[in-house]
Structures are given as structure tokens and as C-alpha cells.
Scaffold this active site. Sequence first.
Site, PDB file in Angstrom:
ATOM      1  N   HIS A 197      22.862  13.206  31.271  1.00  0.00           N
ATOM      2  CA  HIS A 197      21.765  13.782  32.058  1.00  0.00           C
ATOM      3  C   HIS A 197      21.622  12.873  33.277  1.00  0.00           C
ATOM      4  O   HIS A 197      21.849  11.662  33.178  1.00  0.00           O
ATOM      5  CB  HIS A 197      20.417  13.723  31.323  1.00  0.00           C
ATOM      6  CG  HIS A 197      20.356  14.438  30.021  1.00  0.00           C
ATOM      7  ND1 HIS A 197      20.824  13.901  28.858  1.00  0.00           N
ATOM      8  CD2 HIS A 197      19.823  15.640  29.692  1.00  0.00           C
ATOM      9  CE1 HIS A 197      20.599  14.751  27.857  1.00  0.00           C
ATOM     10  NE2 HIS A 197      19.994  15.805  28.329  1.00  0.00           N
ATOM     11  N   ASP A 242      19.714   9.767  32.483  1.00  0.00           N
ATOM     12  CA  ASP A 242      20.395   8.770  31.630  1.00  0.00           C
ATOM     13  C   ASP A 242      21.081   7.748  32.520  1.00  0.00           C
ATOM     14  O   ASP A 242      21.229   6.584  32.163  1.00  0.00           O
ATOM     15  CB  ASP A 242      21.510   9.400  30.790  1.00  0.00           C
ATOM     16  CG  ASP A 242      21.049  10.540  29.931  1.00  0.00           C
ATOM     17  OD1 ASP A 242      19.857  10.580  29.595  1.00  0.00           O
ATOM     18  OD2 ASP A 242      21.893  11.403  29.603  1.00  0.00           O
TER      19      ASP A 242
HETATM   20  C1  XUL Z   1      18.207  18.223  22.818  1.00  0.00           C
HETATM   21  C2  XUL Z   1      19.626  18.304  23.199  1.00  0.00           C
HETATM   22  C3  XUL Z   1      19.979  17.813  24.550  1.00  0.00           C
HETATM   23  C4  XUL Z   1      21.076  18.583  25.210  1.00  0.00           C
HETATM   24  C5  XUL Z   1      21.309  18.203  26.636  1.00  0.00           C
HETATM   25  O1  XUL Z   1      17.928  18.731  21.568  1.00  0.00           O
HETATM   26  O2  XUL Z   1      20.450  18.716  22.420  1.00  0.00           O
HETATM   27  O3  XUL Z   1      20.308  16.479  24.447  1.00  0.00           O
HETATM   28  O4  XUL Z   1      22.269  18.442  24.526  1.00  0.00           O
HETATM   29  O5  XUL Z   1      20.172  18.288  27.410  1.00  0.00           O
END
Ligand code: XUL
Length: 440
Positions: A101, A104
Site C-alpha cells: 500500500h 506502507d
Molecule cells: C484487508 C486486506 C488488505 C488488502 C489490501 O483485509 O486483505 O490488506 O489485501 O488492501
Amino acid sequence: MKQYFPNIKTIKYEGPNSKNALAFHYYDPNKVIRGKKMKDHFRFAMSWWHTLCANGTDMFGTGTADKTFGTKINSMEWAKMKVDMGFEFMQKLGLEYFCFHDLDLIGDTDNIKENNERMDIIVNYIKQKMKGTNIKCLWGTANLFTNPRYFAGAGSTSSADVYACAANQIKKALDATVKLGGRGYVFWGGREGYEHLLNTDMELELDNIARLMKMAVKYGRSIGFKGDFYIEPKPKEPMKHQYDFDASTAINFLRHYGLDKDFKLNIEANHATLAGHTFEHELRVSRLNHMLGSIDANQGDHLLGWDTDEFPFDVYTATMAMYEVLNYKDGLTGGFNFDAKNRRGSYTMTDMFYAYILGMDTFALGLINADKLIKDGRIAKLLNDKYASFKTGIGKKIVSNKTSLTELADYATKLKQVKYPTSNHQELLESIVNQVIYGK
Ligand code: XUL
Ligand code: CO
């Protein structure tokens, strides 16, 4: 260059008889199964958030694992340190992909311009770091759920300003994904859902989510993104009801808004079970619709019932999942991202390696077993026999669309005896699975 895991050497395949905890026992990256190297079946990825950022904080307590190495959280020094730590980690495990993300990578300064600048710096840093390695980006995404401004969603928010903030983050995360050569871009609808219907304009919210995705596709294609966009379904948590409830719901949404040519699904095991499905059910629904794109490999806990994001340990489930993947003619465009975290009590750096070894070995076993099940052929034969009545006679007419309600009604009234469906033989089938997995 500073070593973050100085006591850990590169993890190698040593086979099932090895008692070395820091070795693979089943994951043999170059072993060829069905004409393809194990590592290429999987494209295993490190999740930036769980691996490099998460410290074990939960609803009741602060972190148990310190991964800061003396740097200040949210500083750029911290951001760069995570890149260095992450690359050492991936190289030692032979992981060739990562997922991220935006936040992150850079933390969150609450200043939108500064965040954008940070993204440029860190993405260049990662790109430099990638040179001379075989590490690549599996997918990127934007974190549109942590900052309090997103409490009412991002695409589904009631504030146009917040919507614009989300658009900015998606744009930057797409820039980053393209620059890092990512194969995919994920939309997990973090807070795209609702808590109470009476204060929710569902139609506007759904339309706006689709608008944001359309703008993302348009922008992504304009900067040369050739990969897939993915929706990652999840039924609830953090919201009571999330719009991308499960694979069927997400596919319907994509088709309704004409997004199905650019999007596929990223199926997460723990999200499937939260929706009251099995992991393999969600994979089946996605692959039958030619929309299985990528996988978030983890598992939940039957006794807890929330998104525990555990490293996959359940070999049966991994076998069923790999059975679906091997039977998917289109093939994954993404890979297997470990959206999984160590338990809070497993807080050492070495535990992170144990966790990935567990996950990679579990899926390697799943692949080996699924291949055996296919080669064994008994399950495919049982399935074929079960639907045999549609191969000839009136059944054949049904599946070739050559009959009508009137003809079928006439046929039914003339039947002397109704032929029952064949037995489902479920217990036999389960015995075969056991025998194939454990038998010599
Ligand atoms: C949350 C989840 C996230 C997604 C990416 O449950 O799975 O980490 O994978 O945003
Ligand atoms: Co996920």
C-alpha cells in the site's frame, strides 16, 4: 550494507526429511510440476504491511515486535530502512515479488503534498534496489482506510473532498505500481460499505466507487499500465456490510458498470471464510467467470471468526485451492501474496522466516497433492459419471438448448420410472483425497 537478519542464511530446499527449521521441506522452487517450475506456479509475494510494518498491535495492547531498528516511525529513514530490510528478507527466502500500500512505504504525514513527495523518493529508492535482483512488484494499492478522513469510505464517502484525496492516493499508487513494473493494481474496499441503511445512499455510493475505478483505469492505461486491476472481495470488517461482499457480488458489480474487461479478482482465503464460503468456492466462482487474477494466501481461525490473517497451515485447504488453480485454463495473472502476519506471541525476527517457510511449504504441498489428485483421475471420473445423464438422450438435448418446457413436460409425464441422481459418494471422495495425500 547493514544486515537486518545477520544470523539467517539463504533459505534452501532440503526436503521432507530435513529437521532444519530454516529450510524448505516441500517448496522446491525449481522443481517442475505440470511443465512449470514451482516458483512460477506461485509467484510468492511478501506483503509490505504485515512483514515490515506490523508490530503485533491489537485492540487490547501495543506491539510485541520491534521492527524499527532504531528509526523513528513515519520518518524517511524508517521508510528506507524498510526497503533494505525487505529486500534482504525477500532475497533470503527466494521471494521474487512484493505487494504494497502507498502508506506502507512512506507512513502518513497527514500532509498530502508531502506524502506525494515521499512516494517519489521511496519509489526511486526501491527501483534502484531492484536493479541486479530478480525482485519485482506483484501489485500495488492505496491505503484508503487508515486515515480518519476515510471513516465513511473513500469511493463511498459522503465528502467530495475526501473522494478527491482518495483519487490523489490512487493516482500516486498507480504511478508507483507502473514505475515498479507491477503486474496488478488492487482495490480492496477497506471502508467501502455501510453501518446503517437509513443514513446511506447506496446507489450514489456504488456509482461513485465505480466512477473512481473507471478514472483509475483511464489514468492507469494512459501511463502505460498493462496489467490487471483487481477487486479483493471481503464481506465485512471494518464495515458491518462491505459492498464487495464476495466473488459473485464483485463480478456482478464489475459487469454492471462495464469494468469487467479491465478487472479481475484477488481472492483472499480468510475473506472467503468470513463470507461463509470456502476458499476453494471463491476460487471456483472466479475462475468459471474467467476472473481469477491473484490470490492473498492466508487462513482464518474457525473459533475466532474475524480476519486473523494467519499464515496458511491447512494442507487440505491448500490442496483444494491448488486443485482450482491447476484447473484454471486462463492461469493467474498475479500470484500468491502472503497477506498474513505472525501471531502476536511469535515476535522474533526468526519467527518471520518460520512463518513464510510454513506458508510456502503448505502451498507447495497443496500443489503436489492437487497434481496427484488430477493424475489419479478418480475424482474427475466420479464427477463425469455423476452428470452422465446429460451426455445422451433428453439430457443432451437440454445442454445443447434443443428442447423446451413443453417437450420436457411431455417427457416427464411419460416416464415409467424416474431415474434418481447417482449417489454423491462424498465419503468415498474424501477417502480418495486422504489416500492420494498420504498413500505411498
Ligand atoms: C484487508 C486486506 C488488505 C488488502 C489490501 O483485509 O486483505 O490488506 O489485501 O488492501
Ligand atoms: Co488481502
